[in-house]
Design a protein around this motif. Structure first.
Motif, mmCIF file in Angstrom:
data_model
loop_
_atom_site.group_PDB
_atom_site.id
_atom_site.type_symbol
_atom_site.label_atom_id
_atom_site.label_comp_id
_atom_site.label_asym_id
_atom_site.label_seq_id
_atom_site.Cartn_x
_atom_site.Cartn_y
_atom_site.Cartn_z
ATOM 1 N N GLN A 108 -7.882 51.507 37.842
ATOM 2 C CA GLN A 108 -7.674 50.627 36.698
ATOM 3 C C GLN A 108 -8.040 49.200 37.085
ATOM 4 O O GLN A 108 -8.038 48.844 38.256
ATOM 5 C CB GLN A 108 -6.216 50.705 36.219
ATOM 6 C CG GLN A 108 -5.962 51.924 35.351
ATOM 7 C CD GLN A 108 -4.565 51.927 34.782
ATOM 8 O OE1 GLN A 108 -3.709 52.624 35.290
ATOM 9 N NE2 GLN A 108 -4.359 51.145 33.740
ATOM 10 N N PRO A 109 -8.370 48.363 36.107
ATOM 11 C CA PRO A 109 -8.738 46.975 36.403
ATOM 12 C C PRO A 109 -7.652 46.246 37.190
ATOM 13 O O PRO A 109 -6.454 46.500 37.012
ATOM 14 C CB PRO A 109 -8.921 46.352 35.018
ATOM 15 C CG PRO A 109 -9.236 47.506 34.121
ATOM 16 C CD PRO A 109 -8.451 48.661 34.674
ATOM 17 N N LEU A 110 -8.091 45.340 38.047
ATOM 18 C CA LEU A 110 -7.171 44.560 38.868
ATOM 19 C C LEU A 110 -6.103 43.886 38.020
ATOM 20 O O LEU A 110 -4.911 43.926 38.358
ATOM 21 C CB LEU A 110 -7.950 43.511 39.677
ATOM 22 C CG LEU A 110 -7.112 42.530 40.500
ATOM 23 C CD1 LEU A 110 -6.332 43.258 41.585
ATOM 24 C CD2 LEU A 110 -8.010 41.457 41.102
ATOM 25 N N ALA A 111 -6.471 43.254 36.932
ATOM 26 C CA ALA A 111 -5.495 42.554 36.086
ATOM 27 C C ALA A 111 -4.452 43.521 35.538
ATOM 28 O O ALA A 111 -3.271 43.167 35.442
ATOM 29 C CB ALA A 111 -6.198 41.815 34.947
ATOM 30 N N ASP A 112 -4.847 44.736 35.186
ATOM 31 C CA ASP A 112 -3.871 45.734 34.717
ATOM 32 C C ASP A 112 -2.901 46.096 35.832
ATOM 33 O O ASP A 112 -1.695 46.207 35.604
ATOM 34 C CB ASP A 112 -4.574 47.006 34.233
ATOM 35 C CG ASP A 112 -5.244 46.841 32.890
ATOM 36 O OD1 ASP A 112 -5.178 45.733 32.308
ATOM 37 O OD2 ASP A 112 -5.842 47.827 32.411
ATOM 38 N N ARG A 113 -3.431 46.299 37.040
ATOM 39 C CA ARG A 113 -2.559 46.643 38.160
ATOM 40 C C ARG A 113 -1.590 45.506 38.450
ATOM 41 O O ARG A 113 -0.401 45.730 38.699
ATOM 42 C CB ARG A 113 -3.383 47.004 39.395
ATOM 43 C CG ARG A 113 -4.215 48.275 39.179
ATOM 44 C CD ARG A 113 -4.811 48.842 40.452
ATOM 45 N NE ARG A 113 -5.411 47.894 41.363
ATOM 46 C CZ ARG A 113 -6.684 47.495 41.334
ATOM 47 N NH1 ARG A 113 -7.503 47.947 40.393
ATOM 48 N NH2 ARG A 113 -7.143 46.653 42.228
ATOM 49 N N MET A 114 -2.076 44.269 38.388
ATOM 50 C CA MET A 114 -1.210 43.108 38.606
ATOM 51 C C MET A 114 -0.149 43.011 37.501
ATOM 52 O O MET A 114 1.017 42.721 37.779
ATOM 53 C CB MET A 114 -2.033 41.822 38.647
ATOM 54 C CG MET A 114 -2.918 41.689 39.850
ATOM 55 S SD MET A 114 -3.944 40.194 39.697
ATOM 56 C CE MET A 114 -3.897 39.612 41.376
ATOM 57 N N ALA A 115 -0.563 43.227 36.273
ATOM 58 C CA ALA A 115 0.364 43.143 35.142
ATOM 59 C C ALA A 115 1.471 44.171 35.269
ATOM 60 O O ALA A 115 2.654 43.859 35.063
ATOM 61 C CB ALA A 115 -0.394 43.336 33.829
#
Length: 178
Positions: A108-115
């Motif tokens: 999954q996109p980095l921003a999704d993982r961070m979120a």
């Protein structure tokens, strides 16, 4: 220990991300994002492109807005983050980390993982009834956020820089009154 180790690490990385949005602003380049990802040991796929960078910057702003929200609004935002990223919590073990939760796939996109990491950490804070530990630095010239993990709930500043600066100001003010 107030929270599980992975929760505390997620809270710390979320704070670090949010605080890059304040002066002096960090994460102004994709290279700075790469360094941030290395520093906080984010795993999973990366595109290293402008779209990924922009997604992380949008997430930073979103997390900054919700950090100090009242509990009901915080819950609504956390639930929305989890829905937006289609979180599916599961236990994993990798690298030097023992069992901990991941709630996204590594592709999954980095921003999704961070979120989702931020949301899962905030879930623990909310469930523990500890939302009062989410705070903003009280130094007048600082907009950074923090989480107070002290036993006596006494942390007021985001870090040593603000702590030392405010102590020096108070000392000078006392000395002037003498």
């Amino acid at each position: 220990m107030l929270f599980a180790h992975d929760t505390e690490v997620s809270l710390a990385s979320t704070i670090a991300l949010i605080n890059t949005g304040h002066e002096p602003e960090g994460l102004t380049t994709r290279e700075e994002l790469d360094a941030f990802v290395r520093e906080w040991e984010w795993t999973g796929s990366r595109t290293h492109d402008e779209a990924e960078f922009e997604q992380v910057l949008r997430l930073r702003e979103r997390l900054g807005r919700i950090w100090l929200a009242q509990e009901e609004a915080l819950v609504a935002e956390v639930n929305q983050l989890l829905r937006d990223c289609r979180a599916l919590p599961q236990l994993v073990r990798h690298d030097q980390w023992d069992w901990h939760l991941h709630a996204t796939r590594s592709e999954q996109p980095l921003a999704d993982r961070m979120a989702v990491e931020a949301a899962m950490a905030l879930v623990d804070v909310i469930r523990s009834g500890e939302t009062g530990r989410l705070a903003r630095c009280v130094a007048q010239d600082c907009d950074n956020v923090l989480v107070d993990l002290s036993r006596n709930r006494s942390r007021r500043y985001c870090g040593a820089g603000c702590t030392n600066r405010m102590a020096a100001q108070a000392y000078r003010a006392r000395r002037t009154k003498l």
